[in-house]
Design an enzyme around this catalytic site. Structure first.
Site, mmCIF file in Angstrom:
data_model
loop_
_atom_site.group_PDB
_atom_site.id
_atom_site.type_symbol
_atom_site.label_atom_id
_atom_site.label_comp_id
_atom_site.label_asym_id
_atom_site.label_seq_id
_atom_site.Cartn_x
_atom_site.Cartn_y
_atom_site.Cartn_z
ATOM 1 N N GLY A 231 15.359 9.280 -1.827
ATOM 2 C CA GLY A 231 13.866 9.166 -2.310
ATOM 3 C C GLY A 231 13.335 7.824 -1.962
ATOM 4 O O GLY A 231 13.881 7.004 -1.202
ATOM 5 N N ASN A 232 12.334 7.570 -2.699
ATOM 6 C CA ASN A 232 11.726 6.118 -2.617
ATOM 7 C C ASN A 232 11.032 5.885 -3.834
ATOM 8 O O ASN A 232 11.143 6.624 -4.785
ATOM 9 C CB ASN A 232 10.589 6.391 -1.405
ATOM 10 C CG ASN A 232 9.632 7.370 -1.618
ATOM 11 O OD1 ASN A 232 8.739 7.010 -2.592
ATOM 12 N ND2 ASN A 232 9.586 8.379 -0.874
ATOM 13 N N TRP A 233 10.420 4.705 -3.622
ATOM 14 C CA TRP A 233 9.813 3.989 -5.019
ATOM 15 C C TRP A 233 8.468 4.301 -5.330
ATOM 16 O O TRP A 233 8.042 3.718 -6.295
ATOM 17 C CB TRP A 233 9.939 2.453 -4.707
ATOM 18 C CG TRP A 233 11.440 2.090 -4.769
ATOM 19 C CD1 TRP A 233 12.136 1.321 -3.521
ATOM 20 C CD2 TRP A 233 12.357 2.049 -5.804
ATOM 21 N NE1 TRP A 233 13.197 1.028 -3.783
ATOM 22 C CE2 TRP A 233 13.541 1.505 -4.989
ATOM 23 C CE3 TRP A 233 12.556 2.122 -6.872
ATOM 24 C CZ2 TRP A 233 14.835 1.209 -5.783
ATOM 25 C CZ3 TRP A 233 13.717 1.962 -7.647
ATOM 26 C CH2 TRP A 233 14.776 1.569 -7.027
ATOM 27 N N SER A 234 7.901 5.222 -4.775
ATOM 28 C CA SER A 234 6.509 5.630 -5.002
ATOM 29 C C SER A 234 6.665 6.084 -6.635
ATOM 30 O O SER A 234 7.226 7.103 -7.044
ATOM 31 C CB SER A 234 5.875 6.591 -3.933
ATOM 32 O OG SER A 234 4.558 6.814 -4.528
#
Ligand code: PMT
Length: 425
Positions: A231-234
């Site tokens: 995933g990512n930090w958005s």
């Protein structure tokens, strides 16, 4: 510090307005609460008086010497009625002024926000629909209620948006109230003599009234096994700011949200997705009837080739590398769909999160993706992802560059919509 009037009519959601009041006070605003008499059956006068630090009255016969029914509306910077019941909307639409709240609505010359909350049947009744249309025509900002669990066992449209969202709406509108002569919203100048923008607080040219917009927000997740993902930090903050701002400009807003944990943006419909492929399907389905699509989501370019059905365990040996395969490029496919379906008038906007923004690379990315505008924002070291602030340069298909200085994500959203509105004209 602004002078805000918080009107409260007699709906069960009145308790949420106590939290809204707290948020407004903590932000330093002076808040005068004007409940209807029946609203006090849900939350009593002492609660409003204690939380606001101001006197509370429901009728025009209290403090008559101060002519409160005229003075309060005249001196307010913003009026918000939350919840606004079907009855309150009907009385406001008819121009009635039998109590302090409706009299204040008639005398207010500032932005007026109405946040309806009621059962779905009441919200969808032709009488309410007509009242809302009339109030909007006159310049009031009516926030479509959220969909979800209502007072009984029933669910549907009719919920009051969360207090944090209503607070964000108030802050966004107050940020637009600036002295005459100043430039706001990327080039729109307040006419001389005015201290606030016109009724809806957005110049007609930048309005999105009657437009449909679809915005992606958040970060996609690609499952490795039942407990892990790539995933990512958005967080969805930038996408939700765009959604809120578009709704305040009169647009019908749909947000395709990937793993966002924020309250639903006021006035928007939210479609929830998890992975890039989910988002691809949802965005393409929603884009068919949209005037503008904006991809703020951080989408995984790759996903694991295989997802393990059981938790991957360590067994002491060197783990296998994770084999990846490419995800669809949603933005590219949205631009392609537009051309294929003959929807050339649709505006397609991408975002690009770059640790080292470079104009040439930005223009090349815009061309590769086939979008009209690319909003390039610097990320890393606390910038972009999850932050309250953002900055960007917006590149256009024609080669122009619009720098947006560091400011709130709401302020950035305003400039993006100004640019979109200009292209839609
Ligand atoms: O959500 P916040 O915490 O508020 O953070 C906001 C943000 C930093 C995530 C946002 O402002 C932002 O920059 N979003 C785009 C991030 C990104 O993934 O950029 P990119 O360069 O990887 O992709 C470029 C564009 O293509 C984006 O519009 C992206 O949505 C889109 N894309 C990317 C990959 C893919 N497979 N499909 C896509 O549509």
């Amino acid at each position: 510090m602004a002078r805000v009037i918080l009107g409260v009519s007699a709906g069960i959601a009145a308790y949420k307005s106590a939290s809204l009041l707290r948020l407004l006070r903590e932000a330093g605003h002076r808040v005068r609460v004007i409940p209807t008499a029946d609203a006090l059956r849900f939350v009593g006068e002492p609660t409003w008086a204690a939380l606001s630090g101001e006197p509370v009255a429901t009728d025009v016969w209290t403090a008559v010497d101060e002519v409160a029914h005229v003075r309060l509306g005249q001196s307010a910077d913003l009026v918000i009625v939350a919840p606004a019941t079907a009855d309150l909307l009907a009385r406001a639409a008819a121009g009635m002024s039998g109590d302090l709240l409706t009299a204040t609505l008639l005398t207010a010359r500032c932005p007026v926000v109405l946040a309806p909350a009621m059962h779905t049947e009441m919200w969808e009744h032709p009488a309410t629909t007509a009242n809302v249309a009339l109030l909007r025509k006159r310049g009031a900002i009516v926030i479509d209620p959220a969909s979800g669990r209502l007072t009984g066992a029933d669910t549907g449209p009719g919920r009051l948006p969360d207090p944090e969202e209503l607070f964000a709406v108030v802050q966004a509108l107050l940020a637009r109230l600036i002295p005459a002569g100043n430039t706001v919203l990327a080039g729109n100048t307040v006419p001389a003599g005015n201290t606030v923008l016109a009724a809806g607080t957005v110049p007609a040219a930048a309005s999105l009234a009657g437009r449909r917009v679809v915005i992606s927000a958040g970060g996609t997740r690609e499952e490795l096994d039942p407990v892990r993902f790539l995933g990512n930090w958005s967080t969805g903050k930038q996408g939700y700011a765009l959604a809120r701002s578009a709704a305040l400009r009169g647009a019908e807003v749909t947000v395709v949200a990937a793993n966002v944990e924020l309250p639903d943006p006021a006035g928007a419909r939210v479609v929830r997705v998890v992975s890039a492929r989910d988002m691809h399907a949802a965005m393409l389905a929603e884009a068919g009837i949209a005037d503008a699509v904006v991809m703020t989501a951080a989408v995984a370019d790759f996903r694991p080739v295989a997802r393990s059905d059981s938790k991957i365990k360590k067994d002491g040996s060197q783990p296998d590398p994770i084999a990846l395969t490419e995800n669809p490029d949603i933005l590219h496919d949205l631009a392609g769909r537009r051309a294929r379906e003959g929807q050339e008038g649709q505006v397609v906007v991408g975002f690009a999160a770059e640790t080292d923004p470079d104009p040439q690379a930005a223009q090349a990315k815009l061309a590769r993706k086939g979008c009209d505008l690319l909003v390039v924002n610097p990320v890393g070291n606390g910038r972009g992802f999850g932050s309250a602030d953002n900055e960007a340069v917006v590149y256009s298909r024609e080669g122009s560059q619009t720098p947006i200085p560091r400011g709130s994500k709401e302020a950035l959203a305003e400039v993006v919509w100004d640019l979109v509105a200009a292209r839609l004209r």
